[in-house]
Scaffold this motif. Structure first.
Motif, short mmCIF file in Angstrom:
data_model
loop_
_atom_site.label_atom_id
_atom_site.label_comp_id
_atom_site.label_asym_id
_atom_site.label_seq_id
_atom_site.Cartn_x
_atom_site.Cartn_y
_atom_site.Cartn_z
N THR A 92 44.10 -22.07 40.28
CA THR A 92 44.86 -23.30 40.08
C THR A 92 45.46 -23.31 38.91
OG1 THR A 92 43.06 -24.32 39.79
CG2 THR A 92 43.52 -24.30 41.87
N ALA A 93 45.20 -22.18 37.91
CA ALA A 93 45.67 -22.26 36.71
C ALA A 93 44.95 -23.43 35.76
CB ALA A 93 47.10 -22.07 36.42
N CYS A 94 43.94 -23.75 35.94
CA CYS A 94 43.20 -24.82 35.48
C CYS A 94 42.91 -24.54 33.91
CB CYS A 94 42.01 -25.50 36.02
SG CYS A 94 40.60 -24.40 36.17
N MET A 128 46.56 -16.15 29.66
CA MET A 128 47.68 -16.49 30.39
C MET A 128 48.78 -15.42 30.33
SD MET A 128 48.71 -18.87 32.52
CE MET A 128 48.87 -20.49 32.38
N LYS A 129 49.15 -15.15 31.41
CA LYS A 129 50.37 -14.09 31.32
C LYS A 129 51.24 -14.51 32.31
CE LYS A 129 51.56 -9.29 31.97
NZ LYS A 129 51.36 -8.14 32.14
N GLY A 130 52.58 -15.34 31.82
CA GLY A 130 53.31 -15.88 32.62
C GLY A 130 52.95 -17.25 33.00
N ASP A 131 52.82 -17.55 34.48
CA ASP A 131 52.08 -18.67 34.83
C ASP A 131 50.74 -18.40 35.60
OD1 ASP A 131 53.21 -17.30 36.86
OD2 ASP A 131 54.14 -19.05 37.88
N ILE A 132 50.23 -17.15 35.31
CA ILE A 132 48.86 -16.84 35.92
C ILE A 132 47.91 -16.61 34.77
CG2 ILE A 132 49.92 -16.54 38.37
CD1 ILE A 132 49.56 -13.33 37.38
N TYR A 133 46.65 -16.49 35.16
CA TYR A 133 45.65 -15.93 34.16
C TYR A 133 45.23 -14.52 34.75
CZ TYR A 133 44.79 -20.38 31.75
OH TYR A 133 44.96 -21.50 31.03
#
Length: 83
Positions: free
Chosen positions: A32-34, A48-53
């Protein structure tokens, strides 16, 4: 000339003789990228890389045999697993 479809593969960490790779992996489809895991990691291997961990395998120590802190704080079951 523009090349399409080519991706650079990340270099795998080199291991010394007798060493084994240790790392955890984040499932991007359930994350959920919390950000809870990033701040809990004692080796700062999560970023974080782009919109993901992602977890940097070359520096992840799996908390040196203790229960993985990233797994403990993650609100999603089975989102972070051992590689």
């Amino acid at each position: 000339m523009v090349r399409r479809g080519l991706r650079r593969r990340a270099a795998r960490p080199r291991l010394t003789q007798g060493a084994t790779a240790m790392a955890m992996q984040i499932d991007a489809s359930t994350c959920t990228a919390c950000g809870a895991c990033e701040f809990e990691c004692p080796t700062a291997s999560i970023s974080m890389k782009g919109d993901i961990y992602i977890i940097k395998a070359s520096s992840c120590t799996e908390c040196d045999g203790d229960p993985a802190k990233c797994v403990a704080v993650c609100p999603v079951d089975d989102c972070i697993t051992q590689v």
